[in-house]
Design an enzyme around this catalytic site. Structure first.
Site, mmCIF file in Angstrom:
data_model
loop_
_atom_site.group_PDB
_atom_site.id
_atom_site.type_symbol
_atom_site.label_atom_id
_atom_site.label_comp_id
_atom_site.label_asym_id
_atom_site.label_seq_id
_atom_site.Cartn_x
_atom_site.Cartn_y
_atom_site.Cartn_z
ATOM 1 N N GLY A 110 0.811 -1.214 0.000
ATOM 2 C CA GLY A 110 0.000 0.000 0.000
ATOM 3 C C GLY A 110 0.836 1.251 0.000
ATOM 4 N N TYR A 253 -8.053 -5.732 -12.864
ATOM 5 C CA TYR A 253 -6.759 -6.081 -13.436
ATOM 6 C C TYR A 253 -5.749 -6.669 -12.452
ATOM 7 C CZ TYR A 253 -2.121 -5.494 -15.376
ATOM 8 O OH TYR A 253 -0.843 -5.711 -15.769
#
Lengths: 477, 477, 477, 477
Positions: A110, A253
């Protein structure tokens, strides 16, 4: 191409064993989330061994390297694609901290939005940073919190109250394995159970499958889960509540199609994207083909909804790797050719629907459409299983700068002309948020998605422009 | 898995240029035909430079290695999977011969059936062999023929009258590029023309596409084609005629689906295999899935013929490579898991048709079927797009020894039980010979296929048992 | 600097054991004779394993590489400095021949003068050469002789009747170890006995010491010695007689000072060179220093004869190795500085006698004299422990081309001026032939030396100009 | 063998240039001080680039690695032998600190005696250490002092008031080069001037010679010298005064003989050691030989004083390197043989004086004496150019643990018997302190030496037992 970010994996079990092999298998299944660097740390009766380097999992870990890690009862691992921090060995994870108050190995997926401020404050208190990654900021915060805390989980709670943004963390102390997910749940993180009763945390369920572990549940946003000799405990009270905002691009994706994230199958989400496209942008055509590999699922969905036959129109050379020699500018068309070759028999004289997952600058897709036309296609209708990219991402996704995004500067019609398509259709944002079809037990009101890159609606405050790379001062290695 | 054999590539052009880059691109497109070793030789005004080593094309050829080859106007290259000769650097091709009567670089795809006899005779005349490959036998024969011949093409003609078996050859002399195909045309070999008017020879048309060359035609069985400053010449009269016998497994598995061999599309041949299977072995089911990558085309054909929907039921980890750590016996099931993971949502509760290209021992397929059942499949019906393997191949294909072939020892019903399938259907041999759908200009009577591994009908005499490895005496490197 | 040529080593013992380790130790002791490539071949019950590559002995042979060679009862090894044949892996030795009439591994030190003629004849009989070395010519001759002979020793006898020039050979067949020395004994070759009763052959006695073997005797010129299960046999009758002509430069520079060659101590020969210099070229001075390492022995001899104190005036950086970065032209002076640094305290204000082993172009010595003067030397008197180089060597020594030899173009006085010496004295040729002080049992009439590079008196016919490199045609690897 | 510790080098010049090449040359000249790791950092207009790794200087720095460092006007470098801190890449120097208050690169030779206490305090203030070396403690102290100081030199002053022990430091800030020596001057550090007027600091003068720099002076104990655009400044007032205590073993063994330390020639000191030995321990003998390389100078001094001729009795294999395969226990005698081989002709029948620099455990010397006797020596009289080791060193020298030092457990006579010598004589401590013969300008009262390892007189307080390795907790890399 939008790049994946990172993958994390951790395992705890009661008895010592070849846990590094499990992490290796788990990281291998998560390789699509980061191909730049990989690392594993193992704890054997509290003694840490670790190995990390730039490269793919099977390049970094020779059999000898795995053997040298030895056996243990806890291990964590990481695959990295750099979203902040320059590439290179120094930024590889896990970050292993050796400290009088207790050693720790830390893996992070992240991007923080307040890391610049936190880092400045830490340096002014006399900290020296060895990397440019957000992860080292977290490592310092936890370590310094431990000087005043009784336990590593308390230190983690305190740290989660100071950091803002997207993070899925896995931590190893000499005796505990901890996992934590940010309050909005931007990045996935799930928990499983091995056949021997051990506990596994991973970015995606495909990594649980890789080690033969049973899926138990996803971590809740803002939750900490601790696995140690006393069993499994959860902490949820420390960092308030916020609307859930899982990154929708995980479904479109990033994630593997065989993964299930927050209760929804990724493959099914992509099939649905194709069906939505067929409903929103119908076309009269002879064959539907997908761009390998990430356009294939949506192409099947488009075919199923439209009734137009699905076929394989582009063959991907499966030996394309990172060491392939970068072509000169004049050879770029050949590069696309080497990677994807049209099946003339499928395309010649046909009206073709070509399904891809996204358009960034449009240059690769334009080259591909030229190839398809050279193979004899009568018409080429492009369908994109995502909305157009219009805004930057601050949560760990490597979207190109706005001035290079084709959709920022051009209408859909202009874009179709630029890439040479007879027609072009994007997935609407209102369909994108319907892609994940969750099992019934999930409360839809609790299942918000982050669509900021499409509509500019950011779930958090956003950092000042340019802050992402402000630590990228030049100390080269 | 039946292994591919070798791929060959050559280029001639009038002006000097970066021909090594073209061979690199061509070999990269042919990588599926051999992953063990690669090599390129370049002629620059008659001076040869070459580089070869074990490894994939992009491992053997760093940018520096390509640069060191330099420019030239002729070049040849080879990718190798060892069918005779032990692996290792010594057996890599091209074989470069330096000799007073003229230098030569030689690339060979195929297997001779009389190489043992030829080699024995040559050694008794004082030849010293440095490799264990058939190719060196050919090199000695050509070189010794040149002592009495005016030209390299005459020497090649004489040599073709002495060697028996399967071969597609590409040769480079200081001024000429030559290609030759054995009288039965066991292995494919085609000719193309670059945009600049140069001549290209390659094992498959996908390699012509990789360098942007136009397909001109396939070489005829028994034909020699010479490209030099005087243009292109063909020699056909030297080695008699024989019924054509192209290896049918090129269509079923070896070749890339985007290639066209002897006038027939490989992809279409595989689609047809799926359609034939649906006709011969129909079944009531909910979904058709293929085993990636080679079962996908036939699965689409099966779906189209049967009307049962096609979907993606198995996701292949695209990072699986050669350096992946070999699992211990107890980890073999995990290995299959790491390579192929089921998409639970597609399979759970469904009656599944699983299409694969062949069965050798059956162990991998059995593990796969277990995975599919674990993912919840209600029934698993296996359809194989090739007939059962029953006989050894002497022409360059690495089929397992007969006593390990499951079809030799078990009936179809027994096999289905052993692998855990609810039903099993193979492609009949009579359908296999109908797979290639040729363009009209091809005379069907001239287009025989070799199906010896399925029906034992060998197009040539066959060597005595065990001769394949009789030179594998132990001089280790 | 005149370069060393090659070193050879072989061992035979009754029982199987770690013979590769012995060859490794022997080659390590012979490393000064060749630093370009190294190789070892082992026979274990007639099965050969070998490993060779470019690099120093301890670079080519990792522990793993030695282990993979395994145990055996015969082994041979080679260190190479290329005197004919281009460098590179292909020319490394042993040359291992695999042939129906019997396998063989061959190691060779020396240079043939008729290899060009022999090679031409062999090629015209259909042989293909893989290297550019004389050694492969010998390998073909032995192999072809074996087609008509009963034994490898007969084949070796026949071969020795065809080859002319300098050679010390060690051969291994599956059951025998053979050593042979050319009829003039240009290159040294000795025999020893291990503590376990095994037989060892080596270029120099220092290699016997390295494996703890007892020196037995030197091989006679023209002799073949065979060691096998039947014991040790000698063959002397096959190739006529010729005056002995051991290379005098072995005593002056090539060999290690701790070796004893043909009955004479190398160290003592160098001490004598210094004494002769002090007699022939006396000078009034304060200190005698030698250029490390090869000038030190002669400097001690000069000091002992003259009574001028010996001291250490130049310190050599012992980490200078082959990977040191080649300096640019402007950095060449620094390169000499990095290799050799003067000891100011020893030189300042002193009249210095500087002893070196030879002068080739004079450039390095000139730079060194500048360093010595910068360190404060009042006078620098150079004494060279060899006669001036005036003629090319055809027997395996890499003497520079005549037009670059400073002594060819300049008188002694001119040379002294060019290199900046106050005086210069060479060893006279009549003293050079008195350097080896043999034990009494050696008949002085039988102990001639080759001094061709000093006086042009060649012991054999000499090849036409340029033939040394006529096979160096450009087929680069 | 007592191991060397570390070497440091730094350069400042006005204009940007290839300073990394100068550091490379300087480190190469200092290679004898540390063979485990090497590193260089360069500042180009304040931007730092650095490269470091385990290995010798010419292994760590390929030409490409040097090129990547680029040009600059300041650079520092380090060669490391680990005296504290485990080996490995993490502990290589320079330590490069990137911090908001100013970047810094730090090189350190020596050992602190209070690093354990300092490190504990820093960790409890929230610091995270990445290495186990003293140097990182210094880096943290300087960085934290800078938070309150105006300049890096002030921060360095404050830091020198907190650290105790032996250190010679070279620091680079974006605009300054600083050097500092501890108040007792345990380790050498000198200053020079390049031909272009730049400033150079180095551990030894041989490194000045390597870059063609003129020796200016040694740094005084406790002195800081700063070089920047304003010229050269010295700070001496900050850390009080203490008796000078240069390590005497620098003269006996560590330093290169061509270096001059604190005004005294190292070579001359060793010659004097030999002369003292001849006076204190005279013997009737035929030849004096030294153990290469470090016993040679003293052997020449012994010969000069005693009149017994000097000769070369042991030849060292100059290819002995770090990669040489470690022998098994039974091969250890062979290892000594491979490294040192006796010259039989010099030793046979002679009464030999064998001079070496020190005895640690005595095992290697015993093996060597056996070799000398096997070569025929009639008597072997050992003379050691240092006093016996009796006490541990806390200042950066790797002396073996006391219980393994032969002199701790045995009298001189016992030791002679154990090693097989006919007689044994050590250099007395009272002679050791007279080894350096300083130029007149040096005040002898200010030139004390540390002889603690011989007589136990420590110039500082000493740390508690075992503290040296207390940070060697197991976090393996």
């Amino acid at each position: 191409m939008i790049h994946e970010e990172c993958g994390v994996f951790g395992i705890w079990q009661r008895e010592s064993g070849p846990v590094a092999n499990d992490v290796y298998a788990g990281l291998f299944a998560l390789q699509h989330r980061g191909q730049e660097a990989a690392g594993i740390a193992v704890s054997r009766r509290g003694v840490f061994r670790h190995h990390k380097d730039v490269g793919l999992v099977d390049e970094v870990f020779s059999e000898g390297a795995l053997d040298r890690l030895g056996e243990g009862n806890i291990a964590v691992g990481h695959v990295r694609y750099s979203t902040s921090g320059s590439p290179g060995r120094a930024n590889a994870q896990p970050i292993v901290v050796r400290h009088r108050k207790g050693n720790m190995a830390l893996c992070h997926n992240g991007n923080l939005i307040n890391s610049a401020e936190l880092r400045e404050a830490l340096e002014m208190e006399g900290c020296i940073f060895h990397t440019t990654s957000d992860t080292e900021v977290i490592a310092f915060l936890i370590t310094r919190a431990r000087l005043k805390c009784g336990s590593i989980e308390e230190a983690l709670e305190k740290t989660m109250n100071r950091i803002e943004g997207a993070y899925s963390l896995i931590l190893m102390s000499p005796s505990k394995l901890l996992a934590a997910r940010d309050p909005r749940g931007f990045r996935p993180l799930c928990m499983g159970e091995t056949k021997e009763g051990g506990t596994v945390f991973a970015s995606e369920t495909c990594a649980l499958d890789a080690v033969g572990a049973r899926f138990v549940r996803d971590l809740d946003p803002g939750e900490i889960v601790i696995a140690d000799r006393d069993g499994i405990r959860s902490i949820r009270s420390h960092c308030g509540t916020a609307p859930r905002a899982l990154c929708v691009f995980e479904y479109i994706y990033f994630a593997r199609p065989d993964s299930v994230i927050d209760g929804a199958s990724v493959h099914r989400a992509r099939i649905r994207a194709g069906r939505f496209l067929a409903q929103r942008h119908p076309v009269s055509a002879d064959v539907v083909i997908g761009v390998p590999d990430s356009g294939l699922d949506a192409a099947i969905g488009f075919s199923a909804e439209s009734g137009i036959p699905y076929d394989i129109g582009l063959v991907k050379n499966k030996y394309i790797g990172r060491t392939f020699i970068a072509p000169t500018q004049t050879q770029r068309e050949r590069m696309v050719r080497l990677k994807l070759n049209p099946v003339r028999h499928v395309l010649a004289g046909r009206r073709v629907v070509l399904v891809d997952d996204s358009i960034v600058r449009g240059t690769t897709l334009a080259a591909l459409i030229r190839l398809v036309r050279e193979a004899g296609a009568a018409e080429v209708h492009v369908r994109i299983s995502a909305p157009p990219f219009l805004h930057p991402c601050y949560y760990g996704t490597d979207i190109d700068s706005e001035d290079k995004l084709i959709a920022v500067r051009h209408t859909v019609e202009e874009t179709a002309g630029l890439i040479g398509a007879d027609s072009l259709g994007y997935l609407p944002v209102e369909d994108a948020i319907k892609l994940p079809l969750r099992q019934e037990k999930y409360d839809p009101d609790q299942c918000g998605l982050c669509t900021a890159c499409f509509d500019g609606t950011y779930p958090t405050a956003i950092p000042e422009q340019g802050s992402k790379n402000r630590f990228e001062q030049p100390i080269a290695e």
